[in-house]
Design a protein around this motif. Structure first.
Motif, PDB file in Angstrom:
ATOM      1  N   GLN A   1       0.800  -1.246  -0.149  1.00  0.00           N
ATOM      2  CA  GLN A   1      -0.057  -0.037   0.048  1.00  0.00           C
ATOM      3  C   GLN A   1       0.869   1.181  -0.113  1.00  0.00           C
ATOM      4  O   GLN A   1       0.609   2.133  -0.729  1.00  0.00           O
ATOM      5  CB  GLN A   1      -0.887   0.152   1.282  1.00  0.00           C
ATOM      6  CG  GLN A   1      -2.093  -1.113   1.101  1.00  0.00           C
ATOM      7  CD  GLN A   1      -2.726  -1.092   2.167  1.00  0.00           C
ATOM      8  OE1 GLN A   1      -2.257  -0.819   3.487  1.00  0.00           O
ATOM      9  NE2 GLN A   1      -4.127  -1.520   2.233  1.00  0.00           N
TER      10      GLN A   1
ATOM     11  N   GLN B   1      -6.218  -8.269  -3.644  1.00  0.00           N
ATOM     12  CA  GLN B   1      -7.514  -7.610  -3.977  1.00  0.00           C
ATOM     13  C   GLN B   1      -8.220  -7.189  -2.626  1.00  0.00           C
ATOM     14  O   GLN B   1      -8.829  -6.076  -2.501  1.00  0.00           O
ATOM     15  CB  GLN B   1      -8.373  -8.723  -4.394  1.00  0.00           C
ATOM     16  CG  GLN B   1      -8.074  -9.264  -5.748  1.00  0.00           C
ATOM     17  CD  GLN B   1      -8.950 -10.372  -6.191  1.00  0.00           C
ATOM     18  OE1 GLN B   1      -9.362 -11.339  -5.085  1.00  0.00           O
ATOM     19  NE2 GLN B   1      -9.178 -10.799  -7.393  1.00  0.00           N
ATOM     20  N   ASN B   2      -7.698  -7.660  -1.343  1.00  0.00           N
ATOM     21  CA  ASN B   2      -8.436  -7.176  -0.205  1.00  0.00           C
ATOM     22  C   ASN B   2      -7.814  -5.720   0.136  1.00  0.00           C
ATOM     23  O   ASN B   2      -8.470  -4.853   0.549  1.00  0.00           O
ATOM     24  CB  ASN B   2      -7.906  -8.225   0.957  1.00  0.00           C
ATOM     25  CG  ASN B   2      -8.540  -7.682   2.341  1.00  0.00           C
ATOM     26  OD1 ASN B   2      -8.028  -6.706   2.713  1.00  0.00           O
ATOM     27  ND2 ASN B   2      -9.491  -8.167   3.043  1.00  0.00           N
ATOM     28  N   GLN B   3      -6.289  -5.541  -0.110  1.00  0.00           N
ATOM     29  CA  GLN B   3      -5.645  -4.502   0.275  1.00  0.00           C
ATOM     30  C   GLN B   3      -5.632  -3.135  -0.741  1.00  0.00           C
ATOM     31  O   GLN B   3      -5.225  -2.196  -0.390  1.00  0.00           O
ATOM     32  CB  GLN B   3      -4.383  -4.851   0.631  1.00  0.00           C
ATOM     33  CG  GLN B   3      -4.174  -5.521   1.950  1.00  0.00           C
ATOM     34  CD  GLN B   3      -2.689  -5.515   2.620  1.00  0.00           C
ATOM     35  OE1 GLN B   3      -1.819  -5.035   2.098  1.00  0.00           O
ATOM     36  NE2 GLN B   3      -2.648  -6.346   3.806  1.00  0.00           N
TER      37      GLN B   3
ATOM     38  N   SER C   1      -7.596  -1.063  -3.270  1.00  0.00           N
ATOM     39  CA  SER C   1      -8.855  -0.623  -3.951  1.00  0.00           C
ATOM     40  C   SER C   1      -8.843  -0.107  -4.916  1.00  0.00           C
ATOM     41  O   SER C   1     -10.035  -0.028  -5.810  1.00  0.00           O
ATOM     42  CB  SER C   1      -9.532   0.468  -2.765  1.00  0.00           C
ATOM     43  OG  SER C   1      -8.517   1.419  -2.802  1.00  0.00           O
ATOM     44  N   SER C   2      -7.611   0.741  -5.581  1.00  0.00           N
ATOM     45  CA  SER C   2      -7.599   1.342  -6.922  1.00  0.00           C
ATOM     46  C   SER C   2      -7.582   0.285  -7.736  1.00  0.00           C
ATOM     47  O   SER C   2      -7.125  -0.937  -7.820  1.00  0.00           O
ATOM     48  CB  SER C   2      -6.547   2.067  -7.005  1.00  0.00           C
ATOM     49  OG  SER C   2      -5.310   1.267  -6.646  1.00  0.00           O
TER      50      SER C   2
ATOM     51  N   ARG D   1     -10.460 -11.658  -0.435  1.00  0.00           N
ATOM     52  CA  ARG D   1     -11.137 -10.201  -1.135  1.00  0.00           C
ATOM     53  C   ARG D   1     -12.360  -9.693  -0.285  1.00  0.00           C
ATOM     54  O   ARG D   1     -12.661  -8.764  -0.366  1.00  0.00           O
ATOM     55  CB  ARG D   1     -11.384 -10.678  -2.572  1.00  0.00           C
ATOM     56  CG  ARG D   1     -12.167 -12.031  -2.556  1.00  0.00           C
ATOM     57  CD  ARG D   1     -12.805 -12.058  -3.793  1.00  0.00           C
ATOM     58  NE  ARG D   1     -13.673 -13.200  -3.856  1.00  0.00           N
ATOM     59  CZ  ARG D   1     -14.884 -13.614  -3.364  1.00  0.00           C
ATOM     60  NH1 ARG D   1     -15.499 -12.437  -2.934  1.00  0.00           N
ATOM     61  NH2 ARG D   1     -15.360 -14.580  -3.335  1.00  0.00           N
TER      62      ARG D   1
ATOM     63  N   ARG E   1     -19.489  -7.222   0.940  1.00  0.00           N
ATOM     64  CA  ARG E   1     -18.553  -8.195   0.406  1.00  0.00           C
ATOM     65  C   ARG E   1     -19.121  -9.553   0.717  1.00  0.00           C
ATOM     66  O   ARG E   1     -20.274  -9.587   1.470  1.00  0.00           O
ATOM     67  CB  ARG E   1     -17.078  -8.346   0.943  1.00  0.00           C
ATOM     68  CG  ARG E   1     -16.489  -6.857   1.043  1.00  0.00           C
ATOM     69  CD  ARG E   1     -15.823  -6.728  -0.194  1.00  0.00           C
ATOM     70  NE  ARG E   1     -14.709  -5.582  -0.131  1.00  0.00           N
ATOM     71  CZ  ARG E   1     -13.541  -5.504   0.478  1.00  0.00           C
ATOM     72  NH1 ARG E   1     -13.098  -6.661   0.593  1.00  0.00           N
ATOM     73  NH2 ARG E   1     -12.802  -4.468   0.454  1.00  0.00           N
TER      74      ARG E   1
END
Length: 453
Positions: free
Chosen positions: A42, A70-72, A74-75, A339, A368
């Motif tokens: 990140q 995918q979890n961390q 967001s873009s 995710r 989710r």
């Protein structure tokens, strides 16, 4: 210039907080300028965006890390998935063939960046200069070399060609990988730079090299043949044999946070989680992901780390040897980010009958959902302990809330979506409790509902 971020690692150097699915780059221990907790991946993405790079970013990651990425993240970042972990040369080769398959110009510059380096923001301003350097010099590969601040035995060194300086870059001469302290001191006297793992080259260069090695440059074909590629680093397979290397020096701070002693140097708090350190303990870091309290009394120069995967007590000086200690140690990850949220293993046992029992605490974030799936080898029981959501069981939709119980038999199709953050105690029972027994039918919630209704 396209930017390829390399995400890999076995998770052993920072065990037990890291594991095969949650390597060091995903640990949320660092803090940004506003005091928000972030992981290394990140942080690198944020710094790239601060430098003005918002498009043309790709992340290569082994299949086991896809859901935590995918979890961390967001873009919208393009993900290049490796079928398995095979070191940096196979990963970069796969990324190159993927970019070629998108129709990119072979003369496009590709910049490869590891996601686990700790640098200041201006480092990425220097990274952006590599495109100009590659085009001006027509070099095979351009690197960034960091001015050493001490004779480290942990890093590789780039020795520039003596008396050949042009503008702000050097032509590289040769490489020394992880010398001893005495050799490192001599290398520094010769003007050597730390190799920080940044590679820039024209797409054409690597594609031609793959052709020479008899490796397919068709992305789909290379994907199928991936396990046949040699497990070797890009440095050893490509960089050491390149004829024309240019090195761009960087004068600022650069660290590889690859062990507990280096990571703790950049942690803003000495305690993370439930615990306390006595006043007569000095230079101690306590990282506790368990709900039980942990106390450190009268100990100095050490790291104490506790997670569902295990407990570590180590002097900071000895912590780089952790990977050697764990050699041959294999264990299923006891904590994973997905995710849709996360899970933590609470208990695992194998009964005398051969039946396995696995108990998990699962959190599904608001909005989710799990995939619509079924199992061939196990039953599951869900006990909702907080929050509320929508469950679908064998094409029937119903609401669930704290206190509800859902029983899932072998072959039952099931999923759940959080209307709020929802926590579940899941008990699995079967002859073989493995990831391969998850048969996913649909992932997207709208697609799930359309398939039913």
């Amino acid at each position: 210039m396209h930017h390829v971020l390399l995400s890999g690692g076995s998770g052993k150097r920072l065990w037990p907080i890291s594991n095969d699915s949650r390597s060091k780059q995903f640990l949320k221990i660092l803090k940004d300028d506003n005091g928000n907790v972030e992981s290394m991946v990140q942080r690198v993405l944020r710094q790239l965006q601060l430098a003005g790079v918002r498009d043309s970013i790709y992340i290569t990651a082994p299949r086991s890390q896809v859901e935590i990425v995918q979890n961390q993240i967001s873009s919208p970042i393009s993900l290049i998935v490796e079928p398995n972990r095979r070191d940096t040369f196979p990963a970069i080769s796969l990324a190159a063939t993927y970019l070629l398959s998108l129709g990119n110009d072979p003369d496009e510059v590709i910049c490869v960046i590891p996601v686990d380096s700790y640098v200041e923001n201006d480092f990425f301003t220097k990274v952006l200069e590599l495109e100009k350097v590659v085009n001006e010099t027509e070099c095979d590969i351009a690197l960034i070399g960091v001015r050493p601040v001490y004779p480290s035995e942990k890093y590789g060194y780039i020795v520039p060609k003596e008396s050949f300086v042009q503008g702000s870059y050097y032509h590289g001469s040769y490489f020394i990988e992880k010398p001893n302290e005495k050799e490192a001191q001599q290398l520094i006297k010769e003007g050597a730079l730390w190799n920080c793992g940044i590679f820039a080259f024209k797409l054409r260069y690597l594609i031609n090299l793959l052709i020479q090695k008899g490796i397919s440059v068709t992305y789909d074909k290379l994907l199928r043949q991936y396990e046949q590629l040699k497990r070797i680093s890009f440095d050893f397979e490509v960089v050491e044999f390149a004829n024309n290397i240019v090195v761009l020096p960087y004068e600022g701070e650069w660290k590889d946070l690859g062990s507990w002693n280096t990571l703790t140097e950049e942690m803003s708090n000495n305690i993370v989680g439930n615990g306390k350190i006595s006043e007569d303990s000095t230079n101690i870091h306590l990282i506790n992901e368990l709900e039980i309290p942990t106390y450190v009394l009268g100990v100095s120069d050490a790291v104490v780390a506790a997670s569902p995967d295990g407990i570590l007590v180590s002097s900071k000086r000895a912590s780089p040897r952790l990977k050697d200690l764990l050699d041959g140690f294999e264990q299923r990850p006891m904590y994973e980010e997905r995710r849709w949220g996360w899970y933590r293993v609470l208990d695992y046992t194998k009964l005398a009958t051969g039946i396995e029992v696995l108990t998990k605490r699962i959190c599904i974030y608001k909005g989710r959902n799990l995939s619509y799936q079924f199992h061939k080898k196990r039953n599951e029981t869900w006990k909702i302990i907080s929050g509320n959501g929508i469950c679908i069981l064998n094409n029937k939709e119903f609401h669930v809330k704290a206190g509800d119980v859902v029983n899932i038999q072998i072959g039952d199709k099931h999923t759940i979506k959080g209307l709020t953050d929802i926590e579940i105690i899941e008990i699995q029972m079967g002859k073989e409790l493995v990831e391969e027994d998850i048969i996913r039918l649909f992932i997207d919630w709208n697609t799930i509902q359309q398939s039913i209704f």
